[in-house]
Design a protein around this motif. Structure first.
Motif, PDB file in Angstrom:
ATOM      1  N   GLU A  74       0.823  -1.202   0.000  1.00 50.56           N
ATOM      2  CA  GLU A  74       0.000   0.000   0.000  1.00 50.56           C
ATOM      3  C   GLU A  74       0.864   1.262   0.000  1.00 50.56           C
ATOM      4  O   GLU A  74       0.580   2.216  -0.715  1.00 50.56           O
ATOM      5  CB  GLU A  74      -0.934   0.030   1.211  1.00 50.56           C
ATOM      6  N   TRP A  96       1.079   4.128  -3.086  1.00 47.05           N
ATOM      7  CA  TRP A  96       0.544   5.450  -2.785  1.00 47.05           C
ATOM      8  C   TRP A  96       1.199   6.582  -3.567  1.00 47.05           C
ATOM      9  O   TRP A  96       0.490   7.421  -4.153  1.00 47.05           O
ATOM     10  CB  TRP A  96       0.617   5.724  -1.284  1.00 47.05           C
ATOM     11  N   GLU A 103      -1.206   8.855  -5.788  1.00 44.12           N
ATOM     12  CA  GLU A 103      -1.611  10.109  -5.166  1.00 44.12           C
ATOM     13  C   GLU A 103      -0.676  11.279  -5.405  1.00 44.12           C
ATOM     14  O   GLU A 103      -1.084  12.419  -5.289  1.00 44.12           O
ATOM     15  CB  GLU A 103      -1.768   9.899  -3.654  1.00 44.12           C
TER      16      GLU A 103
END
Length: 83
Positions: A64, A68, A72
């Protein structure tokens, strides 16, 4: 160095400035001259890496966390206007 043949690791060792080697040697209370004898593979380095990581609080990167930045932060290939 093995039987007169330089390994890639030998070349990397020479890239470290002498003052860096001396500073680290002083920190771990080992003569700088011992640097060339350090076991850069196998159990020794794995053990030391684990001890240092534990001491400073490093943790293994999760999937994760690795995903990211791309989703993002980088907006890779999504056509975002960066202006």
């Amino acid at each position: 160095m093995l039987a007169g043949h330089e390994t890639p690791l030998d070349a990397h060792r020479r890239l470290l400035p002498e003052d860096v080697v001396e500073h680290v040697a002083e920190q771990v209370r080992v003569p700088a001259s011992e640097f060339g004898f350090y076991e850069w593979s196998g159990f020794t380095i794995e053990y030391h890496r684990h001890r240092v990581s534990t001491h400073v609080g490093f943790r293994t990167c999760t999937t994760e966390l690795a995903v990211w930045p791309a989703e993002e932060v980088a907006h890779a290939g999504d056509g975002s206007d960066y202006t």
